[in-house]
Motif scaffolding. Structure first.
Motif, PDB file in Angstrom:
ATOM      1  N   ALA A 153      10.701  11.475 -11.657  1.00 30.57           N
ATOM      2  CA  ALA A 153       9.947  12.191 -10.905  1.00 30.57           C
ATOM      3  C   ALA A 153       8.267  10.876 -11.761  1.00 30.57           C
ATOM      4  CB  ALA A 153       9.923  12.748 -10.900  1.00 30.57           C
ATOM      5  N   VAL A 154       8.564  10.990 -12.358  1.00 32.79           N
ATOM      6  CA  VAL A 154       7.149  10.015 -14.005  1.00 32.79           C
ATOM      7  C   VAL A 154       7.624   8.309 -13.224  1.00 32.79           C
ATOM      8  CG1 VAL A 154       6.907   9.829 -15.657  1.00 32.79           C
ATOM      9  CG2 VAL A 154       7.459  12.182 -14.559  1.00 32.79           C
ATOM     10  N   ARG A 155       8.398   8.506 -13.469  1.00 33.02           N
ATOM     11  CA  ARG A 155       8.842   6.931 -12.746  1.00 33.02           C
ATOM     12  C   ARG A 155       8.663   6.142 -11.282  1.00 33.02           C
ATOM     13  NH1 ARG A 155      13.721   6.635 -13.304  1.00 33.02           N
ATOM     14  NH2 ARG A 155      13.754   6.092 -15.743  1.00 33.02           N
ATOM     15  N   MET A 156       8.967   7.121 -10.043  1.00 27.55           N
ATOM     16  CA  MET A 156       7.957   7.529  -8.647  1.00 27.55           C
ATOM     17  C   MET A 156       6.928   7.263  -8.869  1.00 27.55           C
ATOM     18  SD  MET A 156      10.826  10.192  -6.593  1.00 27.55           S
ATOM     19  CE  MET A 156      10.342   9.026  -5.164  1.00 27.55           C
ATOM     20  N   LEU A 157       5.774   8.251  -9.717  1.00 30.66           N
ATOM     21  CA  LEU A 157       4.701   8.345  -9.420  1.00 30.66           C
ATOM     22  C   LEU A 157       3.813   7.010 -10.695  1.00 30.66           C
ATOM     23  CD1 LEU A 157       4.408  11.894 -11.182  1.00 30.66           C
ATOM     24  CD2 LEU A 157       4.184  10.795  -8.270  1.00 30.66           C
ATOM     25  N   THR A 158       4.834   6.099 -11.399  1.00 32.48           N
ATOM     26  CA  THR A 158       4.489   5.545 -12.148  1.00 32.48           C
ATOM     27  C   THR A 158       4.123   3.802 -10.966  1.00 32.48           C
ATOM     28  OG1 THR A 158       5.026   5.629 -14.197  1.00 32.48           O
ATOM     29  CG2 THR A 158       5.016   3.921 -13.830  1.00 32.48           C
ATOM     30  N   GLU A 159       5.609   3.765 -10.697  1.00 33.26           N
ATOM     31  CA  GLU A 159       5.176   2.514  -9.050  1.00 33.26           C
ATOM     32  C   GLU A 159       4.600   3.334  -7.419  1.00 33.26           C
ATOM     33  OE1 GLU A 159       9.801   2.732  -7.882  1.00 33.26           O
ATOM     34  OE2 GLU A 159      10.292   2.156 -10.375  1.00 33.26           O
ATOM     35  N   PRO A 209       0.987  -1.020   0.220  1.00 31.62           N
ATOM     36  CA  PRO A 209      -0.055  -0.156  -0.114  1.00 31.62           C
ATOM     37  C   PRO A 209       1.375   1.329  -0.105  1.00 31.62           C
ATOM     38  CG  PRO A 209      -0.326  -0.926   2.202  1.00 31.62           C
ATOM     39  CD  PRO A 209       0.674  -2.002   1.565  1.00 31.62           C
ATOM     40  N   THR A 210       0.203   1.963  -0.897  1.00 27.89           N
ATOM     41  CA  THR A 210       1.125   2.952  -1.562  1.00 27.89           C
ATOM     42  C   THR A 210       0.551   4.565  -0.068  1.00 27.89           C
ATOM     43  OG1 THR A 210       2.558   2.599  -2.539  1.00 27.89           O
ATOM     44  CG2 THR A 210       3.320   4.649  -3.017  1.00 27.89           C
ATOM     45  N   ASP A 211       1.245   5.805  -0.092  1.00 30.34           N
ATOM     46  CA  ASP A 211       0.090   7.103   0.809  1.00 30.34           C
ATOM     47  C   ASP A 211       1.050   7.774  -0.441  1.00 30.34           C
ATOM     48  OD1 ASP A 211      -0.071   9.454   1.484  1.00 30.34           O
ATOM     49  OD2 ASP A 211       0.800   9.160   3.478  1.00 30.34           O
ATOM     50  N   ARG A 212      -0.159   7.707  -1.759  1.00 31.04           N
ATOM     51  CA  ARG A 212       0.179   8.730  -3.146  1.00 31.04           C
ATOM     52  C   ARG A 212       0.147  10.633  -2.126  1.00 31.04           C
ATOM     53  NH1 ARG A 212      -3.665   5.887  -7.623  1.00 31.04           N
ATOM     54  NH2 ARG A 212      -3.297   3.731  -7.432  1.00 31.04           N
ATOM     55  N   VAL A 226       7.967  13.718  -4.382  1.00 34.20           N
ATOM     56  CA  VAL A 226       7.872  14.006  -5.984  1.00 34.20           C
ATOM     57  C   VAL A 226       8.024  15.890  -6.801  1.00 34.20           C
ATOM     58  CG1 VAL A 226       7.381  13.475  -8.400  1.00 34.20           C
ATOM     59  CG2 VAL A 226       7.259  11.442  -7.131  1.00 34.20           C
ATOM     60  N   THR A 227       6.850  16.602  -6.099  1.00 37.13           N
ATOM     61  CA  THR A 227       6.337  18.069  -6.502  1.00 37.13           C
ATOM     62  C   THR A 227       8.046  19.034  -5.786  1.00 37.13           C
ATOM     63  OG1 THR A 227       4.074  17.354  -6.813  1.00 37.13           O
ATOM     64  CG2 THR A 227       5.381  19.614  -6.743  1.00 37.13           C
ATOM     65  N   THR A 228       8.153  18.358  -4.617  1.00 32.46           N
ATOM     66  CA  THR A 228       9.087  19.089  -4.038  1.00 32.46           C
ATOM     67  C   THR A 228      11.389  18.698  -4.679  1.00 32.46           C
ATOM     68  OG1 THR A 228       8.441  19.459  -2.144  1.00 32.46           O
ATOM     69  CG2 THR A 228      10.425  19.793  -1.415  1.00 32.46           C
ATOM     70  N   GLY A 229      11.384  17.527  -4.886  1.00 29.28           N
ATOM     71  CA  GLY A 229      12.210  17.250  -5.451  1.00 29.28           C
ATOM     72  C   GLY A 229      12.364  17.495  -6.834  1.00 29.28           C
ATOM     73  N   ASP A 277       0.633   5.579 -18.182  1.00 25.86           N
ATOM     74  CA  ASP A 277       0.615   4.212 -19.326  1.00 25.86           C
ATOM     75  C   ASP A 277       1.691   4.665 -20.164  1.00 25.86           C
ATOM     76  OD1 ASP A 277      -2.754   2.860 -18.580  1.00 25.86           O
ATOM     77  OD2 ASP A 277      -3.572   4.595 -20.125  1.00 25.86           O
ATOM     78  N   ASP A 278       2.438   5.545 -20.280  1.00 22.72           N
ATOM     79  CA  ASP A 278       3.473   5.622 -21.168  1.00 22.72           C
ATOM     80  C   ASP A 278       4.209   6.569 -20.428  1.00 22.72           C
ATOM     81  OD1 ASP A 278       5.408   6.628 -23.078  1.00 22.72           O
ATOM     82  OD2 ASP A 278       4.015   5.418 -24.367  1.00 22.72           O
ATOM     83  N   MET A 279       5.259   6.725 -19.995  1.00 22.54           N
ATOM     84  CA  MET A 279       6.511   7.384 -19.256  1.00 22.54           C
ATOM     85  C   MET A 279       6.591   8.332 -20.433  1.00 22.54           C
ATOM     86  SD  MET A 279       8.477   5.268 -16.825  1.00 22.54           S
ATOM     87  CE  MET A 279       9.375   6.282 -16.352  1.00 22.54           C
ATOM     88  N   GLU A 280       7.284   7.968 -21.376  1.00 20.87           N
ATOM     89  CA  GLU A 280       7.748   9.266 -21.964  1.00 20.87           C
ATOM     90  C   GLU A 280       6.407  10.119 -22.739  1.00 20.87           C
ATOM     91  OE1 GLU A 280       9.366   6.834 -25.782  1.00 20.87           O
ATOM     92  OE2 GLU A 280      10.283   5.663 -24.276  1.00 20.87           O
ATOM     93  N   LYS A 281       5.655   9.502 -22.837  1.00 19.54           N
ATOM     94  CA  LYS A 281       4.535  10.490 -23.456  1.00 19.54           C
ATOM     95  C   LYS A 281       4.212  11.459 -21.948  1.00 19.54           C
ATOM     96  CE  LYS A 281       2.291   7.580 -27.158  1.00 19.54           C
ATOM     97  NZ  LYS A 281       1.348   7.135 -27.647  1.00 19.54           N
TER      98      LYS A 281
END
Length: 628
Positions: free
Chosen positions: A539-545, A515-518, A525-528, A551-555
């Motif tokens: 940052a996007v990778r952390m949000l995905t995890e 379980p993750t505290d989104r 992520v925002t602060t970093g 769906d697509d990190m690049e897009k």
């Protein structure tokens, strides 16, 4: 009865069950008749019996098997689905929230510094993801994971389907899987011959007797070309293709297209699309059926008489009798649930270590059911002179008993015993979860209000983290091998979309399972990113995890940059190049009008420069300028 034999192997944790291990350490023949079929190798008898026992626990049918050895009283045991709940929970955690296919280098394909290798990686990644969506890869993986977690092993089979024009992926029951592992072979190495075998029941309507079907994959030296034909008994077989006789020379077996024979050794080689080096090995497929009456001991699954076999014919007319698949690997992947011990092949079921606890839970549930009956309908004792003259009374709501002199009514209260049984069940459930390494929060039995802090919650998930690390480690190489085989089979099938593509390593990434505290992750992520200590890609990778619907990190990165006008302004101030700024925003830079030449006023005593074409300063024609 002789002395008891103690066997220690991958399934010895089941030896406490009398129905599984007799005084010789072997399963009961009445309970596990399939394991004692004449064609089953002796080394696989305990394995097949273990699969059936695990399946019985998973299906709430363990009491049925126990009844065969322990009598009819075993059938009264309550089974409330605890093993199935454990299996479902482990499968959900292993798979995580989604799976993603990634190819190293594909994430940099959109950058200006990308080379041809990164563009090829992105192309392979897109093709693999399209294939996974079409072939329902998540569903196939869940089918395999449930077998792996509950039975200890799972098996994938891949094949090129000419009709569908893609690689098909199927999950096979490990009870049908018979790898040939020699006495001197390392069980951890890839087998050179694999059988899939199962019995077909008698079909009286079609007048077919009981049969045995066996599908065999075998790696062997490349042989001369063969073609479909029939033998003297009109049985479909494959026969060598012979050359035409010329100049008195007898015909000889011909080679397949692209095959080359060494003039000295006679060995045949070919170059496969995924390699630049010649290979001398090929995978051969055989699909045959035997009548059970034609199988005589000591023949087993690896030594069945081929002269009694009936070979199947594929949809394109090819007889499956040592058919050359034009690949140099066996398209079968065995997935163990755990990392096998050194030189071993088989994994272990996640239920194996807690079957005794599940038996105790069944006994406690059975006693609780009996105790609840006496608690809900207590036993009543009447004392004193009974004016009705009857020794027994039926108790019902609203019934009135008339008691005589010194009469008394007593009830037997079994509620304390029932409460103790419930405590016992709770303790056994916690014991099972502790042994399997499933904390209460992962089972959904923890009250969220009793968690003191997020740090305490993270500490409680420590056993689950180590468990998932172990289970995913056993699967990482297998998943990489699966994607490698998918690429090679598409090339072997000459799919037009895969033309000119070189297979590259690809990985299958599991999603998070805890379980993750989104909100906390989003704030982090925002602060970093704002402070410049995290890149946008990280940052996007952390949000995905964390489970955000990306769906697509690049897009996603491109969409974020297309709205980052403040950063674009800073980039323009730093570079002064509108093309760079437009590329950052994913837009086309506007065309700039030509800059007009600068005209300076003439200075006294300075002769303005003359145009070589006879023009005056600043393009003015020479002359008096209107002066007389």
């Amino acid at each position: 009865m002789g002395l008891k034999t103690v066997l220690i192997d991958a399934w010895s944790r089941l030896n406490f069950k009398p129905v599984y291990s007799d005084h010789l350490g072997m399963p009961n023949r009445r309970a596990f008749p399939e394991a004692y079929a004449s064609w089953v190798p002796a080394a696989d008898e305990r394995r097949l019996a273990a699969y059936k026992l695990f399946t019985a626990y998973d299906s709430n049918q363990a009491a049925e098997l126990a009844e065969i050895h322990g009598g009819s009283t075993e059938r009264d045991r309550r089974e409330y689905g605890d093993p199935s709940m454990f299996v479902d929970t482990l499968v959900a955690h292993v798979m995580g929230r989604g799976q993603t296919i990634t190819v190293p280098g594909a994430e940099h394909a959109a950058s200006d510094e990308a080379d041809g290798g990164q563009a090829a990686a992105e192309r392979v990644q897109d093709l693999l993801r399209d294939w996974a969506e079409t072939e329902l890869l998540p569903m196939r993986m869940k089918q395999a994971e449930r077998k792996a977690v509950s039975l200890g092993d799972a098996v994938y089979r891949l094949a090129w389907d000419p009709a569908k024009e893609r690689v098909t992926l199927r999950v096979s029951d490990p009870g049908f899987y018979f790898p040939v592992i020699g006495e001197d072979d390392d069980g951890g190495e890839y087998p050179q011959r694999i059988h899939f075998a199962w019995e077909l029941p008698e079909d009286k309507q079609r007048n077919l007797p009981a049969r045995l079907r066996r599908i065999t994959y075998e790696l062997d030296w490349i042989r001369p070309a063969t073609a479909s034909g029939v033998d003297r008994n009109s049985r479909p077989v494959r026969a060598p293709v012979m050359t035409e006789p010329a100049d008195g020379e007898p015909p000889v077996p011909s080679l397949g297209k692209g095959d080359v024979a060494d003039p000295d050794s006679g060995a045949i080689s070919r170059i496969y699309p995924w390699s630049d080096k010649p290979s001398y090995r090929a995978c051969y497929l055989t699909d045959a059926t035997w009548e059970l009456g034609d199988i005589r001991a000591p023949a087993d699954v690896d030594s069945l008489p081929l002269e009694k076999a009936t070979f199947a014919t594929r949809s394109d007319g090819e007889v499956l009798d040592h058919l050359d698949l034009l690949i140099d690997f066996i398209p079968v992947i065995h997935v163990p649930n755990t990392v096998p011990p050194a030189e071993e092949h088989w994994g272990q079921s996640s239920l194996a270590a807690v079957l005794q606890v599940f038996d105790e839970l069944q006994g406690t549930d059975t006693d609780s059911a009996r105790a609840s009956a006496t608690t809900g309908s207590p036993i009543i004792g009447l004392a004193g002179k009974n004016i009705t003259g009857s020794g027994q009374h039926a108790v019902a709501p609203g019934m009135v008993f008339t008691l005589g002199e010194n009469g008394r009514m007593d009830t037997l209260n079994t509620a304390p015993q029932l409460q103790e049984l419930r405590h016992q069940r709770h303790d056994l459930s916690e014991r099972a979860a502790t042994v399997v390494r499933l904390p209460a929060v992962s089972l959904g039995t923890m009250d969220p209000s009793k968690v003191p802090s997020g740090y305490a919650l993270a500490l409680s998930l420590g056993p689950l983290d180590s468990l998932m690390d172990d289970m995913r480690l056993a699967r990482d190489h297998k998943n990489t091998l699966l994607l490698k085989f998918v690429q090679r089979l598409h090339l072997a099938g000459q799919h037009p979309d895969w033309a000119g593509i070189t297979p590259v390593p690809a990985k299958l990434i599991y999603g998070p399972y805890t379980p993750t505290d989104r909100d906390a992750v989003l704030q982090q992520v925002t602060t970093g990113v704002e402070k410049g200590v995290l890149s946008l890609e990280t940052a996007v990778r952390m949000l995905t995890e964390a489970g955000f619907p990306i769906d697509d990190m690049e897009k996603e990165i491109e969409q974020i940059q297309s709205r980052a006008f403040a950063q674009a302004r800073d980039l323009a101030d730093a570079l002064g190049n509108p093309d760079e700024v437009a590329d950052f925003l994913g837009r086309k830079a506007p065309e700039q009008p030509p800059v007009p030449p600068i005209q300076l006023p003439p200075q006294p005593g300075v002769q303005p420069p003359q145009d070589p074409q006879g023009q005056g300063p600043a393009g003015q024609p020479e002359g008096s300028g209107g002066n007389p």
